[in-house]
Design a protein around this motif. Structure first.
Motif, mmCIF file in Angstrom:
data_model
loop_
_atom_site.group_PDB
_atom_site.id
_atom_site.type_symbol
_atom_site.label_atom_id
_atom_site.label_comp_id
_atom_site.label_asym_id
_atom_site.label_seq_id
_atom_site.Cartn_x
_atom_site.Cartn_y
_atom_site.Cartn_z
ATOM 1 N N LEU A 164 0.876 -1.169 0.000
ATOM 2 C CA LEU A 164 0.000 0.000 0.000
ATOM 3 C C LEU A 164 0.911 1.215 0.000
ATOM 4 C CD1 LEU A 164 -2.731 1.455 0.409
ATOM 5 C CD2 LEU A 164 -2.477 1.011 2.850
ATOM 6 N N HIS A 165 0.886 1.975 -1.080
ATOM 7 C CA HIS A 165 1.779 3.127 -1.210
ATOM 8 C C HIS A 165 1.211 4.329 -0.473
ATOM 9 C CE1 HIS A 165 4.124 1.011 -4.268
ATOM 10 N NE2 HIS A 165 2.966 0.578 -4.713
ATOM 11 N N HIS A 166 2.035 5.001 0.284
ATOM 12 C CA HIS A 166 1.637 6.190 1.044
ATOM 13 C C HIS A 166 1.890 7.421 0.192
ATOM 14 C CE1 HIS A 166 1.712 9.272 4.181
ATOM 15 N NE2 HIS A 166 1.018 8.417 4.908
ATOM 16 N N ASN A 167 0.985 8.384 0.249
ATOM 17 C CA ASN A 167 1.251 9.655 -0.411
ATOM 18 C C ASN A 167 0.920 10.795 0.542
ATOM 19 O OD1 ASN A 167 -1.474 10.670 -0.772
ATOM 20 N ND2 ASN A 167 -1.733 9.163 -2.386
ATOM 21 N N LYS A 168 1.295 11.994 0.194
ATOM 22 C CA LYS A 168 1.191 13.140 1.098
ATOM 23 C C LYS A 168 -0.238 13.512 1.466
ATOM 24 C CE LYS A 168 1.615 16.514 -2.659
ATOM 25 N NZ LYS A 168 0.224 16.833 -2.790
ATOM 26 N N ASP A 169 -1.218 13.121 0.669
ATOM 27 C CA ASP A 169 -2.610 13.491 0.938
ATOM 28 C C ASP A 169 -3.299 12.578 1.943
ATOM 29 O OD1 ASP A 169 -2.490 15.631 -0.862
ATOM 30 O OD2 ASP A 169 -2.960 14.317 -2.545
ATOM 31 N N LEU A 170 -2.692 11.461 2.259
ATOM 32 C CA LEU A 170 -3.319 10.516 3.183
ATOM 33 C C LEU A 170 -3.118 10.979 4.623
ATOM 34 C CD1 LEU A 170 -2.321 7.195 1.432
ATOM 35 C CD2 LEU A 170 -4.442 8.476 1.210
ATOM 36 N N LYS A 171 -4.134 10.794 5.431
ATOM 37 C CA LYS A 171 -4.131 11.311 6.807
ATOM 38 C C LYS A 171 -3.443 10.382 7.802
ATOM 39 C CE LYS A 171 -6.923 14.651 5.460
ATOM 40 N NZ LYS A 171 -6.389 15.219 4.270
ATOM 41 N N SER B 276 -0.681 7.694 9.472
ATOM 42 C CA SER B 276 0.781 7.722 9.568
ATOM 43 C C SER B 276 1.436 6.653 8.702
ATOM 44 C CB SER B 276 1.210 7.519 11.019
ATOM 45 O OG SER B 276 0.968 6.185 11.409
ATOM 46 N N ARG B 277 2.690 6.873 8.382
ATOM 47 C CA ARG B 277 3.473 5.879 7.639
ATOM 48 C C ARG B 277 3.604 4.586 8.437
ATOM 49 N NH1 ARG B 277 5.844 7.365 3.034
ATOM 50 N NH2 ARG B 277 6.079 9.573 2.613
ATOM 51 N N ASP C 180 2.888 0.886 7.068
ATOM 52 C CA ASP C 180 3.899 -0.175 7.124
ATOM 53 C C ASP C 180 3.357 -1.406 7.841
ATOM 54 O OD1 ASP C 180 5.692 1.404 5.763
ATOM 55 O OD2 ASP C 180 6.797 2.022 7.561
ATOM 56 N N ASP C 181 2.680 -1.182 8.967
ATOM 57 C CA ASP C 181 2.115 -2.303 9.714
ATOM 58 C C ASP C 181 1.039 -3.021 8.904
ATOM 59 O OD1 ASP C 181 3.806 -1.698 11.789
ATOM 60 O OD2 ASP C 181 2.265 -0.725 13.018
ATOM 61 N N LEU C 182 0.186 -2.256 8.231
ATOM 62 C CA LEU C 182 -0.863 -2.853 7.405
ATOM 63 C C LEU C 182 -0.256 -3.647 6.249
ATOM 64 C CD1 LEU C 182 -3.914 -3.160 6.991
ATOM 65 C CD2 LEU C 182 -3.878 -1.017 5.710
ATOM 66 N N ASN C 183 0.803 -3.115 5.629
ATOM 67 C CA ASN C 183 1.491 -3.833 4.551
ATOM 68 C C ASN C 183 2.049 -5.169 5.038
ATOM 69 O OD1 ASN C 183 1.159 -2.030 2.412
ATOM 70 N ND2 ASN C 183 2.969 -0.874 2.946
ATOM 71 N N LYS C 184 2.761 -5.131 6.146
ATOM 72 C CA LYS C 184 3.395 -6.348 6.661
ATOM 73 C C LYS C 184 2.356 -7.385 7.075
ATOM 74 C CE LYS C 184 7.473 -3.898 8.226
ATOM 75 N NZ LYS C 184 8.133 -3.295 9.387
ATOM 76 N N GLN C 185 1.340 -6.936 7.804
ATOM 77 C CA GLN C 185 0.305 -7.854 8.273
ATOM 78 C C GLN C 185 -0.436 -8.475 7.095
ATOM 79 O OE1 GLN C 185 -3.308 -6.853 8.249
ATOM 80 N NE2 GLN C 185 -3.860 -8.883 8.960
#
Length: 125
Positions: A46-53, A55-56, A60-65
């Motif tokens: 799941l790629h993070h971008n500046k508009d998302l509210k 936290s990174r 990261d936790d959601l990606n790993k899980q």
């Protein structure tokens, strides 16, 4: 004497086939990349971008899980992450997301829900 780790196993995923999906969520559109190894899902990003509210760290936790659980049981991952209705939506969810979901477009009530919908789409190919 230790086990040699290939560069691809620690972050260079260029050698794996992948597909990136654009998914609408409350904050903005997010991009979810699915990497395949031996015709099965190997990693979910799941790629993070500046508009998302959020936290990174949360991303990261959601990606790993999600990656770990998908390797074990794809159907259970989808069941655990998918949200059945807007009652479960994050606070950023809006009318555009709800309309897109009702029109069967790729959208999610939460980022986890968006990941589940992408996994469901890939599974049902």
């Amino acid at each position: 004497m230790g086990t040699e780790i290939k560069e691809a196993e620690i972050g260079n995923f260029e050698e794996y086939p992948s597909k990136t999906h654009k998914v609408r969520v409350g904050c903005d559109a997010i991009y979810i990349t699915i990497l395949f190894k031996d015709h099965t899902i190997f990693k979910v990003i799941l790629h993070h971008n500046k508009d998302l509210k959020c936290s990174r760290t949360m991303f990261d936790d959601l990606n790993k899980q999600t990656t770990f659980q998908t390797r074990r049981d794809l159907n259970q991952t989808i069941k655990d992450l998918i949200k059945p209705n807007e009652q479960y939506a994050c606070e950023e969810c809006n009318i555009f997301v709800k309309r897109a979901i009702k029109q069967n477009k790729l959208a999610g009530y939460t980022c986890g829900d968006a990941m589940a919908r992408v996994l469901l789409k890939e599974r049902d190919k």
